[in-house]
Scaffold this motif. Sequence first.
Motif, PDB file in Angstrom:
ATOM      1  N   ILE A 162       0.845  -1.215   0.000  1.00  0.00           N
ATOM      2  CA  ILE A 162       0.000   0.000   0.000  1.00  0.00           C
ATOM      3  C   ILE A 162       0.874   1.256   0.000  1.00  0.00           C
ATOM      4  O   ILE A 162       0.653   2.182  -0.790  1.00  0.00           O
ATOM      5  CB  ILE A 162      -0.973  -0.007   1.198  1.00  0.00           C
ATOM      6  N   VAL A 173      -3.505   4.824  -4.442  1.00  0.00           N
ATOM      7  CA  VAL A 173      -4.364   5.083  -3.272  1.00  0.00           C
ATOM      8  C   VAL A 173      -4.945   6.489  -3.336  1.00  0.00           C
ATOM      9  O   VAL A 173      -6.120   6.703  -3.064  1.00  0.00           O
ATOM     10  CB  VAL A 173      -3.554   4.886  -1.967  1.00  0.00           C
ATOM     11  N   HIS A 232      -8.346  -0.965  -1.597  1.00  0.00           N
ATOM     12  CA  HIS A 232      -6.960  -1.140  -1.155  1.00  0.00           C
ATOM     13  C   HIS A 232      -6.540  -2.584  -1.052  1.00  0.00           C
ATOM     14  O   HIS A 232      -5.363  -2.915  -1.185  1.00  0.00           O
ATOM     15  CB  HIS A 232      -6.763  -0.432   0.188  1.00  0.00           C
TER      16      HIS A 232
END
Lengths: 241, 291
Positions: free
Chosen positions: B105, B112, B119
């Motif tokens: 991430i 994002v 996610h």
Amino acid sequence: MSPQDAGRVRVAGVSKAFPRRFGAATLRLQHAGPSTGQDVALADVTFDVGAGECVALLGTRRSGRTTMLRTIQGVFSPDAGHVLVRGRIGGLVAMGVGFSPALRVRDCLTLNGALLGASPEELGPVVPDVLAFAGEGPKVLGFRLRDLPGPRRRRLAYGLALHLPADVMLADGVVTFGDDAMQEAGATMLERHREAGAALVLATNRAPLVRRLCTRAVVLDAGRVVHDGPVGPGLRRLRKR
Amino acid sequence: MRTEDAGSLTWREPWRPGGVASIWRRRRLIWELSKAQRSKRYQGMILGRIWAYIGPITQFTVYFFVIGIILGLSRQVQNFPLYIFSGLVVVQFFNASLTACTRSITESRAIVRRTAVPHVLLPLSRVVTEVVRLGPPLVVLLVAALATGWRLDAAALLVAIAGMALLTLFVAGLGTITAVADVFVRDTRQFVDVTTMLTRWATPVIYPWTLVQDQFGDGWLTWLYLANPVTIATFGMREAFWQPTVEEGLPPMPLPSLVIGITVAVLAVAVAAVVLRRFDQGIVQRLRWSA
């Protein structure tokens, strides 16, 4: 187009606040509504965008335009109120995401398209148009992105963002760029999207572009809607700020 | 330039965390993300994808000589090279997946911040990458097995596949939790480094698990030691690749350990779903500020 088919974006009573400092305490606060210790980005914002309509989101820095656009896009969820959309969201907000210097141009286009929800079947017919728009030949698809200079990369990213099918087109910051011809081509593509029935929401203060493309203006000030109506008064309201 | 089904569109909320159906709908995106990661890995290298073979072969050789020959474990376990390699493949997969997931991430800030992609797809794409990367070590393992008299046992092969599927599920869950943690807590990567180092020694990869049984007896301590998805997958791979090449194998995994191990994997996925739902917006807000 039937009336029930006309709506594309519905923003109703949307509020959004961000914590000022992010730390352990913020983890507890993040689902709380606007309160002290938070920056209010949007406060009770309401507007609709119909099919074939182009709305300019006008406002100065920290007016909440980007947050509004990102909330319509689905990056942020509202703290209060709701956002509803119909159809696929596309546009320039995710321009070039997934483009990596180590990848071949073909893979960059596929990944960026996939991130915007386009399947390879949808992407295939679009690629020749993207290449023509960017002034590239089919050979470029096999090049590594790092072998292309920045402006050529950006033209490809911009071309793809403009050519992918979308029912709601969002643009933030970059609406048109490059030389005069590229800017004209970009504006023409956005017009074609609008005429084809897509809803456009452009977060830009560029008056000539807003006058040319937009049918309505929503002016935000400190996260609140202070004008929702014709473009001319909207731009004047912005200049008074 | 509207989409083809624009006339029959229904209102929907643009924001949503990824559920199972949402993940399945985006399987092509997961594959494209994984493809991009694999393209980058060996890009620009002279030996390119050959490195995918050099790594496992070197590691196997080092372990074989140090643990097998110098420390003398090869005298205690029949066909020790295959024994060690069938376990190493599993641990290597787990460690590589967990490490890659943890960074997934934070290393995808643009995705994002500028797309509404759930996610969860980011760690999942890393797991898919590592599943694909299992190919070369499995080829090396198969060649080594064939060279030492291996014959196909379909039932055992199914056990191995089930074990690896369970491990994949577990690492996807655990990796998602560490990926979210990595956004908020900088210590996460250090924690994962220590975990992967421990995994190598806390699972019976290099030594036979019966040595632990000899120390702790046949009670709950041994059960707990064995009760994790990495060990279950190791047992499965041994069953399929090592067991058919030796006259006398090792005893099967105790049932309580198997049940606990499966429960741990399912729990990891459940906790990951809760963590993602809880911190989904926090992730965007956190990465919004970071450079």
